[in-house]
Write a protein that holds these residues in place. Sequence first.
Motif, mmCIF file in Angstrom:
data_model
loop_
_atom_site.group_PDB
_atom_site.id
_atom_site.type_symbol
_atom_site.label_atom_id
_atom_site.label_comp_id
_atom_site.label_asym_id
_atom_site.label_seq_id
_atom_site.Cartn_x
_atom_site.Cartn_y
_atom_site.Cartn_z
ATOM 1 N N GLU A 39 0.829 -1.216 0.000
ATOM 2 C CA GLU A 39 0.000 0.000 0.000
ATOM 3 C C GLU A 39 0.861 1.263 0.000
ATOM 4 O OE1 GLU A 39 -2.862 -0.492 3.142
ATOM 5 O OE2 GLU A 39 -4.162 -1.688 1.840
ATOM 6 N N LYS A 40 1.969 1.199 0.719
ATOM 7 C CA LYS A 40 2.864 2.361 0.780
ATOM 8 C C LYS A 40 3.432 2.688 -0.605
ATOM 9 C CE LYS A 40 7.162 3.783 2.976
ATOM 10 N NZ LYS A 40 8.349 3.238 3.623
ATOM 11 N N ASN A 41 3.746 1.621 -1.357
ATOM 12 C CA ASN A 41 4.366 1.818 -2.670
ATOM 13 C C ASN A 41 3.377 1.756 -3.833
ATOM 14 O OD1 ASN A 41 7.375 1.937 -2.071
ATOM 15 N ND2 ASN A 41 6.765 0.106 -0.968
ATOM 16 N N HIS A 42 2.090 1.675 -3.511
ATOM 17 C CA HIS A 42 1.023 1.639 -4.525
ATOM 18 C C HIS A 42 1.286 0.554 -5.573
ATOM 19 C CE1 HIS A 42 -0.373 5.313 -2.701
ATOM 20 N NE2 HIS A 42 0.826 5.819 -2.847
ATOM 21 N N ILE A 43 1.639 -0.640 -5.110
ATOM 22 C CA ILE A 43 1.918 -1.743 -6.032
ATOM 23 C C ILE A 43 0.593 -2.372 -6.456
ATOM 24 C CG2 ILE A 43 3.036 -4.010 -6.237
ATOM 25 C CD1 ILE A 43 5.061 -2.977 -4.110
ATOM 26 N N LYS A 44 0.460 -2.584 -7.768
ATOM 27 C CA LYS A 44 -0.793 -3.155 -8.288
ATOM 28 C C LYS A 44 -0.852 -4.652 -8.024
ATOM 29 C CE LYS A 44 -0.502 -0.224 -12.336
ATOM 30 N NZ LYS A 44 -0.175 -0.337 -13.737
ATOM 31 N N TYR A 45 -2.018 -5.148 -7.675
ATOM 32 C CA TYR A 45 -2.201 -6.603 -7.582
ATOM 33 C C TYR A 45 -3.677 -6.954 -7.720
ATOM 34 C CZ TYR A 45 -3.829 -6.139 -2.723
ATOM 35 O OH TYR A 45 -4.530 -5.808 -1.606
ATOM 36 N N ASP A 46 -3.921 -8.202 -8.138
ATOM 37 C CA ASP A 46 -5.293 -8.722 -8.156
ATOM 38 C C ASP A 46 -5.485 -9.700 -7.010
ATOM 39 O OD1 ASP A 46 -6.290 -7.483 -10.617
ATOM 40 O OD2 ASP A 46 -4.678 -8.640 -11.540
ATOM 41 N N LEU A 47 -4.440 -10.483 -6.779
ATOM 42 C CA LEU A 47 -4.519 -11.480 -5.706
ATOM 43 C C LEU A 47 -3.236 -11.430 -4.903
ATOM 44 C CD1 LEU A 47 -5.900 -13.988 -4.401
ATOM 45 C CD2 LEU A 47 -4.824 -15.381 -6.164
ATOM 46 N N LEU A 48 -3.384 -11.293 -3.595
ATOM 47 C CA LEU A 48 -2.217 -11.283 -2.708
ATOM 48 C C LEU A 48 -2.341 -12.452 -1.744
ATOM 49 C CD1 LEU A 48 0.303 -9.933 -1.444
ATOM 50 C CD2 LEU A 48 -1.238 -8.484 -0.133
ATOM 51 N N LEU A 49 -1.298 -13.266 -1.685
ATOM 52 C CA LEU A 49 -1.335 -14.453 -0.830
ATOM 53 C C LEU A 49 -0.296 -14.318 0.279
ATOM 54 C CD1 LEU A 49 -1.302 -17.084 -3.713
ATOM 55 C CD2 LEU A 49 -3.300 -16.276 -2.481
ATOM 56 N N ALA A 50 -0.687 -14.699 1.472
ATOM 57 C CA ALA A 50 0.254 -14.674 2.598
ATOM 58 C C ALA A 50 -0.089 -15.811 3.551
ATOM 59 C CB ALA A 50 0.188 -13.330 3.308
ATOM 60 N N GLY A 51 0.758 -16.012 4.509
ATOM 61 C CA GLY A 51 0.523 -17.090 5.490
ATOM 62 C C GLY A 51 0.930 -16.612 6.866
ATOM 63 N N HIS A 52 1.879 -17.268 7.457
ATOM 64 C CA HIS A 52 2.557 -16.878 8.686
ATOM 65 C C HIS A 52 1.726 -16.964 9.968
ATOM 66 C CE1 HIS A 52 5.614 -15.109 11.149
ATOM 67 N NE2 HIS A 52 4.961 -14.000 11.355
ATOM 68 N N THR A 53 0.488 -16.529 9.922
ATOM 69 C CA THR A 53 -0.254 -16.384 11.189
ATOM 70 C C THR A 53 -0.757 -17.719 11.737
ATOM 71 O OG1 THR A 53 -2.381 -16.099 10.100
ATOM 72 C CG2 THR A 53 -1.076 -14.116 10.446
ATOM 73 N N HIS A 54 -0.850 -18.730 10.901
ATOM 74 C CA HIS A 54 -1.441 -20.029 11.273
ATOM 75 C C HIS A 54 -2.871 -19.841 11.777
ATOM 76 C CE1 HIS A 54 2.662 -22.188 12.003
ATOM 77 N NE2 HIS A 54 2.746 -21.257 11.095
ATOM 78 N N ILE A 55 -3.481 -18.735 11.418
ATOM 79 C CA ILE A 55 -4.829 -18.385 11.900
ATOM 80 C C ILE A 55 -4.874 -18.579 13.412
ATOM 81 C CG2 ILE A 55 -7.301 -18.695 11.508
ATOM 82 C CD1 ILE A 55 -5.785 -17.867 8.974
ATOM 83 N N ASN A 56 -3.853 -18.079 14.043
ATOM 84 C CA ASN A 56 -3.722 -18.081 15.510
ATOM 85 C C ASN A 56 -3.370 -19.439 16.111
ATOM 86 O OD1 ASN A 56 -4.578 -15.516 15.125
ATOM 87 N ND2 ASN A 56 -6.665 -15.928 15.773
ATOM 88 N N GLN A 57 -3.600 -20.494 15.350
ATOM 89 C CA GLN A 57 -3.266 -21.854 15.816
ATOM 90 C C GLN A 57 -4.116 -22.301 17.003
ATOM 91 O OE1 GLN A 57 0.940 -22.703 15.590
ATOM 92 N NE2 GLN A 57 0.752 -24.186 17.219
ATOM 93 N N ILE A 58 -4.134 -21.500 18.062
ATOM 94 C CA ILE A 58 -4.981 -21.860 19.193
ATOM 95 C C ILE A 58 -6.066 -20.795 19.318
ATOM 96 C CG2 ILE A 58 -5.042 -22.215 21.697
ATOM 97 C CD1 ILE A 58 -2.138 -23.236 21.394
ATOM 98 N N ASN A 59 -7.253 -21.163 18.866
ATOM 99 C CA ASN A 59 -8.348 -20.194 18.809
ATOM 100 C C ASN A 59 -9.292 -20.351 19.980
ATOM 101 O OD1 ASN A 59 -8.339 -18.534 16.195
ATOM 102 N ND2 ASN A 59 -7.695 -20.587 15.590
ATOM 103 N N ILE A 60 -8.942 -19.724 21.063
ATOM 104 C CA ILE A 60 -9.850 -19.720 22.206
ATOM 105 C C ILE A 60 -10.338 -18.276 22.346
ATOM 106 C CG2 ILE A 60 -10.056 -20.119 24.699
ATOM 107 C CD1 ILE A 60 -7.673 -22.098 24.355
ATOM 108 N N PRO A 61 -11.651 -18.077 22.288
ATOM 109 C CA PRO A 61 -12.176 -16.710 22.312
ATOM 110 C C PRO A 61 -11.616 -15.895 23.487
ATOM 111 C CG PRO A 61 -13.929 -18.282 21.920
ATOM 112 C CD PRO A 61 -12.703 -19.079 22.215
ATOM 113 N N ILE A 62 -11.447 -14.631 23.298
ATOM 114 C CA ILE A 62 -10.894 -13.648 24.242
ATOM 115 C C ILE A 62 -9.386 -13.852 24.431
ATOM 116 C CG2 ILE A 62 -11.039 -12.541 26.534
ATOM 117 C CD1 ILE A 62 -13.982 -13.539 26.593
ATOM 118 N N VAL A 63 -8.964 -15.062 24.851
ATOM 119 C CA VAL A 63 -7.538 -15.344 25.051
ATOM 120 C C VAL A 63 -6.795 -15.059 23.737
ATOM 121 C CG1 VAL A 63 -5.852 -17.171 25.592
ATOM 122 C CG2 VAL A 63 -8.087 -17.142 26.712
#
Lengths: 51, 216
Positions: B143-167
């Motif tokens: 966004e800072k460099n105004h790079i054009k894209y249609d689809l951006l793929l990323a990972g890293h977060t593991h979707i939190n891995q342990i999904n316990i609400p609030i915690v």
Amino acid sequence: MGVIVLLILFIYVFVNTNLIKVEKITVTNNTKKIPIKNRTNFRYSWKSAIS
Amino acid sequence: MLFLNGKLSNIINKYELDYLIITGDLSNNIFQHKKIVEEIKKIKVNCKILIALGNSERSESRFLHRKRIDNRQDLVREDTNREKIRVLINESEIYNKDNLKILFYGFDNSIYGNEKHDFGLEASEFDYRILFAHSPNIIKFIEKNHIKYDLLLAGHTHINQINIPIVNKLKNKYWYYHIGLKVTSKKVFCISRGLGTSRLPLRINYFPGITIFNFN
């Protein structure tokens, strides 16, 4: 009773860790035009994203 | 890599894929590395397997201990350097066939600040621009460099891995990133749930997942 609860928890965590789900998403020209607001800070499910 | 529904290569080989994009973190340590590279080599694709480097390619992790190393990225490159497998470190790959021109660009944000872009590509015309990186923080650079894209793929977060609400929100530094797709005007940003685990070898409330994109 406690053992059964622990066993169920173990199975739940084991399945959660080891079962792969495959999601299929079709990207069409229409997909690019879906007027959904910028959703930063908003979580939503895979299913609701694109029909 | 054996999952409840079979080996990873068998699961992926059921689908006829043109490109497979892996957004980094192939393995936690050198012991897992060889097995995973062997598994990746068994995956069949029509065109190529593209890999971005993740933070695990820059560190050695055993349970809660993590140590920074500097040579794993070379190892990944050497081990996967095959005709159909390419590690993209701030590099591009262009698909040009059947009147369809697609740009693939792999950022290296395995260490924040390493990401660079070939701004010469911005002037070229593509039917689709698919960018990928390991960490979803790449969106700030884009966004800072105004790079054009249609689809951006990323990972890293593991979707939190342990999904316990609030915690979940208290503990996770990536809680503000979405799960799966975020569709803004003309752009799709997808954060994969990933297949593996980090530190604790378990997931709660979110299955590992693979996403297949079909371009019509």
